[in-house]
Structures are given as C-alpha cells and as structure tokens.
Enzyme design. Structure first.
Site, PDB file in Angstrom:
ATOM      1  N   LYS A 167      -1.006  11.668   5.655  1.00  0.00           N
ATOM      2  CA  LYS A 167      -0.747  10.662   6.684  1.00  0.00           C
ATOM      3  C   LYS A 167      -0.001   9.466   6.107  1.00  0.00           C
ATOM      4  CE  LYS A 167      -3.582   7.534   7.286  1.00  0.00           C
ATOM      5  NZ  LYS A 167      -3.779   6.101   6.855  1.00  0.00           N
ATOM      6  N   LYS A 197       0.843  -1.207   0.000  1.00  0.00           N
ATOM      7  CA  LYS A 197       0.000   0.000   0.000  1.00  0.00           C
ATOM      8  C   LYS A 197       0.872   1.250   0.000  1.00  0.00           C
ATOM      9  CE  LYS A 197      -3.651   2.579   0.075  1.00  0.00           C
ATOM     10  NZ  LYS A 197      -4.711   2.544   1.087  1.00  0.00           N
TER      11      LYS A 197
END
EC number: 1.1.1.60
Length: 298
Positions: free
Chosen positions: A247, A179
């Site tokens: 983030k 990811k």
C-alpha cells in the site's frame, strides 16, 4: 476547544487499536492522559473498556470530548472518512482542537485534510512513524511531523510519550513525504537482502554465515539484522504485513508519476511487491520477497 497542556494531562481520543495503535494508546494512558476511544470494531477496545476507558459511539462524539484525537489506521480513504464522513471527527471538534494522524497516507490527502480543518479552526498534524510494532511497544518510534510549528508544539508532549525522535519536516503533508522516503529505502533494502540470500543459496554456501559476515561490515543494517534473520530461518509470519508495504509503495509510486520523479530502483521493488501480493502472501511478512525470487518455494 483550546489546548492548555502547560505540563498538565490532556483529553485525548484514539482511533486505531491495531498492532501498533493499542500499545500507543496504552502509553498515553500510562502517562496520565484522559483517554477515550472509538473503534470500528468495538471488540478491539474490549480490554480498554474493561479497565474503565470510555468508548464513544461515533468519531464525532469522541472529538467533542477531546482536545486532541490521534488516528492510527490503514489508508487515506480511512482517515478521510473518519475526519469528514458521516458523524466524523470534524462534526465534533471545537475550535482549537487538533487531529494528529499517525497513519501512512498520501501527502495530498494530508494537505487536503489540513486545509479543510483550518477552515473550522481545527489543527492538523500528519505524524507517520517508523519503528514497527517493537517501536510502538517500546515507545521508541521515530516520528516525522508535517504541521504548522505552533500546532506541533501544542501536541509535542503527546508525541514524546510515543517516540524518541520527533522531527518537524515542514508544513502539513511533509511528514508523509518523509515517510514515503523511509518506506522506499527500507523496503528496497529488504529486497536487496532477499537477493543476497538468494545469491548465497544459489552458490550453495551457508546463508546464515553470509548474513553474519555482512552484519560486521558496511552492509550491516537493522533491516539485514531483522529481515535477514527471518529469511535465514524462513520465518515468514507477519512482523509487518507485506500488504501494508505494498500500500505504501502504491502511494509513493503514484506521487512519483504525478511529479515526474524517476525512481528506477523503487519501481523494480514495486513490481516484486506486486508479485508477492499475487502469490497470496500479503498478510505475511515482507521478508517473503525472498520467496518471490525463489519462484514461490515455501
């Protein structure tokens, strides 16, 4: 609690009824699974409760009635608190249950949680996704799984309800590594699109025409199609809030520093994301990277 799906419906708990989580939970229910919920803000579950879906008082209570609990929340700290905080999932899980986390968190956090669960006989799968809200609504998500192979196979029927491509990357934590790579490529491409739009505008040419031309060649991509269009139309309303990409970049840059892995392009994009956040656009779309290049023009 051993999982005995054998093609049967499963007792599934779900936490994280946000823009992506809510449609994912609906898909699981539509597929016939016995769904229950826990919500930090119970009002987010109101529509489900009105339809008869149980809302548990604590994560532990949810885990006690579930074979599998799926979490779709924001950050590593959120997942860790849900798992091992007060009245957390670990307190309710029986042996053989599985926690499937579909959030984007640090690989080290995923590995730590997997190890702690293993001591209790509980399985773990980190299964972050790509495809955004549209992919969640269409059940077309790409799912990157970090897990022991046997654990993944036990929950694969659930993941197949949510996505079209499920790839077993490796052991726990490996899904989160994949990811991070996905986010690095995608957001760097958004930045490249922003720079292309900025250059075209600086020349005074039609930016929509430039985008249309690029879409027909080797520069064409899903990112240029979607984010490029938002830039052309100056539609910076949130598709995926930029703060979430910020983030994610914080996670991958921290890991890169720890590993000594040079990421020069990602480092530049990280600084542009920092500037975006500093301008107060964190809850707007990441296509706002164009506005960073423009010096803050609306």
């Amino acid at each position: 609690m051993a999982i005995e799906n054998g093609g049967n419906h499963m007792k599934v708990g779900f936490i994280g009824l946000g823009v992506m989580g809510a449609p994912m939970a609906r898909h699981l229910r539509a597929a016939g699974h016995d769904l229950a919920l826990w919500a930090r803000r119970p009002e987010t579950a109101a529509a489900f409760v009105a339809e008869g879906v149980p809302l548990c008082a604590t994560p532990a209570e949810l885990a006690a009635r579930s074979e599998v609990v799926i979490t779709m929340v924001t950050a590593s700290a959120d997942v860790e608190a849900l798992a091992f905080g007060a009245h957390g999932l670990a307190a309710g899980f029986g042996p053989g249950a599985v926690h499937v986390d579909m959030s984007t968190i640090a690989p080290a956090s995923a590995r730590m949680l997997a190890a702690r669960y293993a001591e209790r006989g509980v399985g773990w799968v980190d299964a972050p996704v790509s495809g955004g809200a549209q992919g969640a609504h269409e059940a077309s998500l790409a799912i990157m799984a970090g897990a022991e192979a046997a654990t993944l196979e036990r929950v694969r029927p659930l993941l197949a309800v949510l996505g079209r491509r499920i790839v077993h990357i490796g052991p726990p934590g490996a899904g989160q590594v994949a990811k991070a790579c996905n986010q690095m490529i995608m957001v760097s491409t958004i930045q490249a699109c922003a720079e292309a739009v900025r250059l075209a505008a600086a020349h005074g040419v039609d930016v929509a025409a430039v985008r249309a031309a690029l879409m027909g060649g080797s520069a064409g991509s899903r990112v240029l199609e979607v984010m490029g269009q938002r830039m052309v139309e100056r539609d910076f309303g949130a598709g995926i809030e930029a703060r979430l990409h910020h983030k994610d970049f914080a996670l991958l840059m921290d890991e890169a520093a720890r590993l000594g892995a040079p990421l020069p392009v990602a480092a530049q994009v990280w600084q542009q994301l920092n500037a975006l956040m500093g301008a107060g656009w964190g809850r707007e779309d990441t296509s706002s990277l164009l506005r960073v290049l423009e010096g803050g023009r609306g």
